[in-house]
Design a protein around this motif. Structure first.
Motif, PDB file in Angstrom:
ATOM      1  N   GLU A  84     -10.247   2.194   9.780  1.00 45.60           N
ATOM      2  CA  GLU A  84     -11.586   1.515   9.079  1.00 45.60           C
ATOM      3  C   GLU A  84     -11.564  -0.322   8.707  1.00 45.60           C
ATOM      4  O   GLU A  84     -11.831  -0.735   8.783  1.00 45.60           O
ATOM      5  CB  GLU A  84     -11.332   2.093   8.078  1.00 45.60           C
ATOM      6  CG  GLU A  84     -11.711   3.948   8.399  1.00 45.60           C
ATOM      7  CD  GLU A  84     -11.725   4.414   7.213  1.00 45.60           C
ATOM      8  OE1 GLU A  84     -12.063   5.662   7.550  1.00 45.60           O
ATOM      9  OE2 GLU A  84     -11.455   4.357   6.102  1.00 45.60           O
ATOM     10  N   LYS A  91      -9.396  -1.044   6.557  1.00 43.32           N
ATOM     11  CA  LYS A  91      -9.487  -1.637   5.270  1.00 43.32           C
ATOM     12  C   LYS A  91      -8.482  -2.469   4.885  1.00 43.32           C
ATOM     13  O   LYS A  91      -7.642  -2.913   3.537  1.00 43.32           O
ATOM     14  CB  LYS A  91      -9.712  -0.038   4.453  1.00 43.32           C
ATOM     15  CG  LYS A  91     -11.114   0.141   4.387  1.00 43.32           C
ATOM     16  CD  LYS A  91     -11.192   1.256   3.504  1.00 43.32           C
ATOM     17  CE  LYS A  91     -12.839   1.705   3.628  1.00 43.32           C
ATOM     18  NZ  LYS A  91     -12.931   3.193   3.281  1.00 43.32           N
ATOM     19  N   LEU A  92      -6.398  -2.266   6.174  1.00 43.75           N
ATOM     20  CA  LEU A  92      -5.700  -2.231   5.609  1.00 43.75           C
ATOM     21  C   LEU A  92      -5.125  -3.239   6.767  1.00 43.75           C
ATOM     22  O   LEU A  92      -4.990  -2.733   8.450  1.00 43.75           O
ATOM     23  CB  LEU A  92      -4.806  -1.141   5.832  1.00 43.75           C
ATOM     24  CG  LEU A  92      -2.911  -1.452   5.794  1.00 43.75           C
ATOM     25  CD1 LEU A  92      -2.878  -1.929   4.697  1.00 43.75           C
ATOM     26  CD2 LEU A  92      -2.397  -0.049   5.087  1.00 43.75           C
ATOM     27  N   ILE A 111      -3.266   8.491   5.097  1.00 49.92           N
ATOM     28  CA  ILE A 111      -3.680   6.879   4.858  1.00 49.92           C
ATOM     29  C   ILE A 111      -3.881   5.696   4.957  1.00 49.92           C
ATOM     30  O   ILE A 111      -4.541   5.326   5.466  1.00 49.92           O
ATOM     31  CB  ILE A 111      -3.365   7.319   3.060  1.00 49.92           C
ATOM     32  CG1 ILE A 111      -3.908   8.509   2.027  1.00 49.92           C
ATOM     33  CG2 ILE A 111      -4.739   6.165   2.693  1.00 49.92           C
ATOM     34  CD1 ILE A 111      -3.427   8.916   1.062  1.00 49.92           C
ATOM     35  N   ARG A 112      -2.502   4.881   5.273  1.00 53.48           N
ATOM     36  CA  ARG A 112      -2.693   3.941   6.290  1.00 53.48           C
ATOM     37  C   ARG A 112      -3.481   3.731   7.126  1.00 53.48           C
ATOM     38  O   ARG A 112      -3.699   2.801   7.778  1.00 53.48           O
ATOM     39  CB  ARG A 112      -1.271   3.577   6.178  1.00 53.48           C
ATOM     40  CG  ARG A 112      -0.823   3.043   4.144  1.00 53.48           C
ATOM     41  CD  ARG A 112       0.348   2.794   4.214  1.00 53.48           C
ATOM     42  NE  ARG A 112       1.620   2.984   4.335  1.00 53.48           N
ATOM     43  CZ  ARG A 112       2.513   2.910   4.562  1.00 53.48           C
ATOM     44  NH1 ARG A 112       2.775   1.350   4.098  1.00 53.48           N
ATOM     45  NH2 ARG A 112       4.180   3.633   5.299  1.00 53.48           N
ATOM     46  N   ARG A 131       0.977  -1.327   0.139  1.00 49.56           N
ATOM     47  CA  ARG A 131       0.110  -0.065   0.632  1.00 49.56           C
ATOM     48  C   ARG A 131       1.176   1.796   0.171  1.00 49.56           C
ATOM     49  O   ARG A 131       0.150   2.462  -0.161  1.00 49.56           O
ATOM     50  CB  ARG A 131      -1.020   0.007   0.977  1.00 49.56           C
ATOM     51  CG  ARG A 131      -1.896   1.170   1.487  1.00 49.56           C
ATOM     52  CD  ARG A 131      -3.139   1.239  -0.012  1.00 49.56           C
ATOM     53  NE  ARG A 131      -3.763   2.431   0.006  1.00 49.56           N
ATOM     54  CZ  ARG A 131      -4.169   2.732  -0.481  1.00 49.56           C
ATOM     55  NH1 ARG A 131      -3.521   2.597  -2.206  1.00 49.56           N
ATOM     56  NH2 ARG A 131      -5.192   3.965  -1.081  1.00 49.56           N
ATOM     57  N   LYS A 152      -5.876   5.808   8.740  1.00 49.98           N
ATOM     58  CA  LYS A 152      -7.172   5.835   9.063  1.00 49.98           C
ATOM     59  C   LYS A 152      -7.579   4.763   7.916  1.00 49.98           C
ATOM     60  O   LYS A 152      -9.204   3.902   8.573  1.00 49.98           O
ATOM     61  CB  LYS A 152      -7.598   6.981   7.251  1.00 49.98           C
ATOM     62  CG  LYS A 152      -9.203   7.141   7.242  1.00 49.98           C
ATOM     63  CD  LYS A 152      -9.042   8.492   6.346  1.00 49.98           C
ATOM     64  CE  LYS A 152     -10.251   8.414   6.154  1.00 49.98           C
ATOM     65  NZ  LYS A 152     -11.458   7.321   5.287  1.00 49.98           N
ATOM     66  N   GLU A 153      -6.844   3.710   7.003  1.00 49.88           N
ATOM     67  CA  GLU A 153      -7.307   2.552   6.812  1.00 49.88           C
ATOM     68  C   GLU A 153      -7.518   0.999   8.016  1.00 49.88           C
ATOM     69  O   GLU A 153      -8.373   0.653   7.468  1.00 49.88           O
ATOM     70  CB  GLU A 153      -6.805   2.198   4.949  1.00 49.88           C
ATOM     71  CG  GLU A 153      -7.287   2.729   3.943  1.00 49.88           C
ATOM     72  CD  GLU A 153      -6.317   2.870   2.674  1.00 49.88           C
ATOM     73  OE1 GLU A 153      -6.428   3.531   1.290  1.00 49.88           O
ATOM     74  OE2 GLU A 153      -5.128   2.244   3.069  1.00 49.88           O
TER      75      GLU A 153
END
Length: 200
Positions: free
Chosen positions: A116, A118-119, A109-110, A92, A112-113
């Motif tokens: 959430e 997502k990562l 970004i990472r 990512r 947050k992901e």
């Protein structure tokens, strides 16, 4: 027509020069795995670069390590090997940097992901081994990398100084400390000092 021919010749020469900067597959593999512990080198997967400079799988491995070859487009020398459970995080990051994002943007970004869902970050401490140096280079004749130093990074997502007992800065040269505490990329940094150069 002559001008067009000359322009095409220059383009082809530049393209050939650019492609020639990418070491051959085996040299990339031999250099990359030197970041790994010796007993894990033979079984590590290796990501490296094709003749167009695109990151590809050079060798499928049989153990838990993934090694990343030196980027021929960047100054100095840097190879790394990391636990396979870090690949979503690493991949990512590469994806975001390729779009022009800076370090701070990639971090946000990472973060947050991960929060959430997502990562996925590893559930256990996982290690990144880095072998790098501004003057580093790989010698195909000897199969050795010179002018480099090791650095070790152990990722422990959301760990803190309080949860680990580690300081937030090195207490002695090369001593372990925790960086980015309390975040998805909290990690223990261990950077042994570079060996002193011997006099002539």
């Amino acid at each position: 027509m002559k001008t067009l021919y000359n322009s095409l010749t220059v383009f082809l020469l530049c393209a050939t020069t650019a492609f020639a900067q990418v070491p051959n597959k085996q040299d990339q593999i031999n250099a990359a795995i030197q970041a790994a512990p010796e007993e894990q080198q033979a079984g590590a997967s290796v990501l490296g670069y094709d003749v167009e400079g695109k990151l590809v799988m050079l060798r499928e491995g049989t153990n838990e390590l993934i090694c990343l070859a030196d980027d021929p487009e960047k100054d100095g020398f840097s190879v790394a090997c990391y636990h396979q459970d870090l690949e979503p995080f690493m991949a990512r990051g590469r994806e975001l940097y390729a779009t022009g994002k800076n370090h701070g943007e990639v971090f946000e970004i990472r973060e947050k992901e991960v929060k959430e869902g997502k990562l996925k970050m590893p559930d256990q401490p996982t290690t990144l081994h880095v072998l790098s140096g501004a003057d580093g280079k790989y010698d195909p004749a000897t199969g050795k990398v010179t002018g480099v130093n090791f650095r070790y990074v152990v990722y422990i997502p959301y760990a803190t100084a309080e949860s680990t007992g580690l300081p937030i800065r090195p207490m002695v040269p090369g001593g372990p400390w925790i960086m980015d505490p309390g975040t998805h990329r909290a990690h223990i940094m261990i950077s042994p000092p570079a060996p002193e150069k011997k006099g002539n």
